[in-house]
Write a protein that holds these residues in place. Sequence first.
Motif, PDB file in Angstrom:
ATOM      1  N   GLY A 149       0.797  -1.213   0.000  1.00  0.00           N
ATOM      2  CA  GLY A 149       0.000   0.000   0.000  1.00  0.00           C
ATOM      3  C   GLY A 149       0.833   1.267   0.000  1.00  0.00           C
ATOM      4  O   GLY A 149       2.014   1.285  -0.283  1.00  0.00           O
ATOM      5  N   SER A 177      -5.454  -1.453  -0.378  1.00  0.00           N
ATOM      6  CA  SER A 177      -5.415   0.003  -0.322  1.00  0.00           C
ATOM      7  C   SER A 177      -4.818   0.543  -1.632  1.00  0.00           C
ATOM      8  O   SER A 177      -5.351   0.260  -2.702  1.00  0.00           O
ATOM      9  CB  SER A 177      -4.646   0.449   0.920  1.00  0.00           C
ATOM     10  OG  SER A 177      -4.875   1.801   1.212  1.00  0.00           O
ATOM     11  N   TRP A 178      -3.710   1.311  -1.578  1.00  0.00           N
ATOM     12  CA  TRP A 178      -3.069   1.723  -2.823  1.00  0.00           C
ATOM     13  C   TRP A 178      -2.660   0.513  -3.653  1.00  0.00           C
ATOM     14  O   TRP A 178      -2.692   0.552  -4.888  1.00  0.00           O
ATOM     15  CB  TRP A 178      -1.843   2.599  -2.555  1.00  0.00           C
ATOM     16  CG  TRP A 178      -0.837   2.549  -3.662  1.00  0.00           C
ATOM     17  CD1 TRP A 178       0.360   1.877  -3.661  1.00  0.00           C
ATOM     18  CD2 TRP A 178      -0.960   3.133  -4.969  1.00  0.00           C
ATOM     19  NE1 TRP A 178       0.993   2.019  -4.880  1.00  0.00           N
ATOM     20  CE2 TRP A 178       0.202   2.782  -5.706  1.00  0.00           C
ATOM     21  CE3 TRP A 178      -1.942   3.909  -5.594  1.00  0.00           C
ATOM     22  CZ2 TRP A 178       0.406   3.195  -7.018  1.00  0.00           C
ATOM     23  CZ3 TRP A 178      -1.733   4.318  -6.915  1.00  0.00           C
ATOM     24  CH2 TRP A 178      -0.579   3.967  -7.605  1.00  0.00           C
ATOM     25  N   GLY A 189      -9.563  -3.440   1.210  1.00  0.00           N
ATOM     26  CA  GLY A 189      -9.643  -2.016   1.514  1.00  0.00           C
ATOM     27  C   GLY A 189      -9.471  -1.165   0.271  1.00  0.00           C
ATOM     28  O   GLY A 189      -8.530  -0.392   0.153  1.00  0.00           O
ATOM     29  N   PHE A 195      -9.038   1.163  -2.748  1.00  0.00           N
ATOM     30  CA  PHE A 195      -8.785   2.563  -3.080  1.00  0.00           C
ATOM     31  C   PHE A 195      -8.503   2.613  -4.567  1.00  0.00           C
ATOM     32  O   PHE A 195      -7.715   1.802  -5.075  1.00  0.00           O
ATOM     33  CB  PHE A 195      -7.575   3.051  -2.271  1.00  0.00           C
ATOM     34  CG  PHE A 195      -7.091   4.436  -2.606  1.00  0.00           C
ATOM     35  CD1 PHE A 195      -7.906   5.543  -2.404  1.00  0.00           C
ATOM     36  CD2 PHE A 195      -5.804   4.636  -3.093  1.00  0.00           C
ATOM     37  CE1 PHE A 195      -7.452   6.820  -2.685  1.00  0.00           C
ATOM     38  CE2 PHE A 195      -5.333   5.911  -3.375  1.00  0.00           C
ATOM     39  CZ  PHE A 195      -6.164   7.008  -3.165  1.00  0.00           C
ATOM     40  N   VAL A 251      -6.903   4.672  10.453  1.00  0.00           N
ATOM     41  CA  VAL A 251      -6.743   3.410   9.760  1.00  0.00           C
ATOM     42  C   VAL A 251      -7.418   2.233  10.465  1.00  0.00           C
ATOM     43  O   VAL A 251      -7.889   1.303   9.805  1.00  0.00           O
ATOM     44  CB  VAL A 251      -5.236   3.130   9.528  1.00  0.00           C
ATOM     45  CG1 VAL A 251      -4.538   2.757  10.828  1.00  0.00           C
ATOM     46  CG2 VAL A 251      -5.037   2.065   8.468  1.00  0.00           C
ATOM     47  N   ASP A 301     -14.584   1.199   7.129  1.00  0.00           N
ATOM     48  CA  ASP A 301     -13.294   1.673   6.638  1.00  0.00           C
ATOM     49  C   ASP A 301     -13.395   3.180   6.417  1.00  0.00           C
ATOM     50  O   ASP A 301     -14.037   3.653   5.473  1.00  0.00           O
ATOM     51  CB  ASP A 301     -12.957   0.957   5.328  1.00  0.00           C
ATOM     52  CG  ASP A 301     -11.555   1.239   4.829  1.00  0.00           C
ATOM     53  OD1 ASP A 301     -11.001   2.289   5.180  1.00  0.00           O
ATOM     54  OD2 ASP A 301     -11.021   0.401   4.070  1.00  0.00           O
ATOM     55  N   CYS A 353     -10.828   4.255   3.227  1.00  0.00           N
ATOM     56  CA  CYS A 353     -11.347   3.879   1.904  1.00  0.00           C
ATOM     57  C   CYS A 353     -12.772   3.352   2.082  1.00  0.00           C
ATOM     58  O   CYS A 353     -12.983   2.135   2.199  1.00  0.00           O
ATOM     59  CB  CYS A 353     -10.470   2.813   1.264  1.00  0.00           C
ATOM     60  SG  CYS A 353      -8.741   3.303   1.068  1.00  0.00           S
ATOM     61  N   HIS A 366     -10.136  -0.164   8.094  1.00  0.00           N
ATOM     62  CA  HIS A 366      -9.198  -0.293   6.969  1.00  0.00           C
ATOM     63  C   HIS A 366      -8.032  -1.231   7.269  1.00  0.00           C
ATOM     64  O   HIS A 366      -7.472  -1.835   6.355  1.00  0.00           O
ATOM     65  CB  HIS A 366      -8.646   1.095   6.614  1.00  0.00           C
ATOM     66  CG  HIS A 366      -7.812   1.114   5.378  1.00  0.00           C
ATOM     67  ND1 HIS A 366      -8.331   0.856   4.116  1.00  0.00           N
ATOM     68  CD2 HIS A 366      -6.479   1.358   5.181  1.00  0.00           C
ATOM     69  CE1 HIS A 366      -7.376   0.943   3.213  1.00  0.00           C
ATOM     70  NE2 HIS A 366      -6.234   1.243   3.835  1.00  0.00           N
TER      71      HIS A 366
END
Length: 318
Positions: A44, A117-118, A141, A143, A210, A270, A273, A298
């Motif tokens: 992430g 995430s990322w 999560g 994103f 988070v 979350d 995100c 998250h």
Amino acid sequence: MRMRLLYPPIEPHEQGMLDVGDGHRIYWEVSGNPAGKPVVFLHGGPGSNTTPLHRRLFDPAAYRIVLVDQRGCGRSTPSVVTSRAGLVANTTWDLVADLEQLRELLGIDRWQVFGGSWGATLAAAYAQTHPQRVHEIILRGVFLLRRKELDWMYRGGAGNLFPEAWAEFAALVPDGEDPLHAYHHLVNDPSPEVAARAAAAWSNWEGAAVSLVPSPSMIATYADPTFAVAFARIALHYFVNDGWLADNQLVRDAGKLGEIPGRIVQGRYDAVCPPATAWELHRAWPGSTLTILPEAGHAVADRGVLDALLSATDEFRP
């Protein structure tokens, strides 16, 4: 209900530094079964790194587990912690190209792609560009670097849930300035003291939001100065440039994933995100299933997240 345990700790049996051009060398490693099903783990951030825990999400008897630190991150060089050169030629599409170079280096035809995430953004961008190279996709999560997601987290939306943490984050933003552009300027300030203070504030804001229940260890991780500088510099580099993506591109183009099997694991609460993004991606991606966890935020350590991720990797093992 008894919680699942991570697989036992393992060490890599192969590792190296791949020269991907533009002055960048990325760290990679392989653990698990050398003849197993290939899986690549995408960390992430942007601006985080891989850790030994990430190997433990996969059955080492069944999987050939590939971890990689993205440009400027972790053990890859140059690091943004010590050199601004780590931001040169560092875009979503550079990272997608790096994954293809690594796949070819390792002699892998197709692999499972895992991202949180990322890492979910990068996984979707890679899989939509190279769907023929992907067995399955597991996302956590979610994103997708859309403007409304950035607005939520960094322009006041999530501040309604964490007003005290938001007040500390917003205190460094001059009146009338956009928080993302203000922080981008601050973390690249020529004064090390100014840059370090801004990086800490940026990272602490994310650390505050988070976990569903505040975690001292998680907060400490985000507060670590080395982590904070890398995290803030790379994340802001990506965010002020919209990730070099058209807004909503990864949802719009989800049809390119076709029937690639996908498992999406999402915390109901979350705050980093919100689940609307996972829901929209799921609806646009025919091969996906979505699991929304009723007691999770998250963080991967939140209730039920590891159980769901281990179930997904076990489902797809050969």
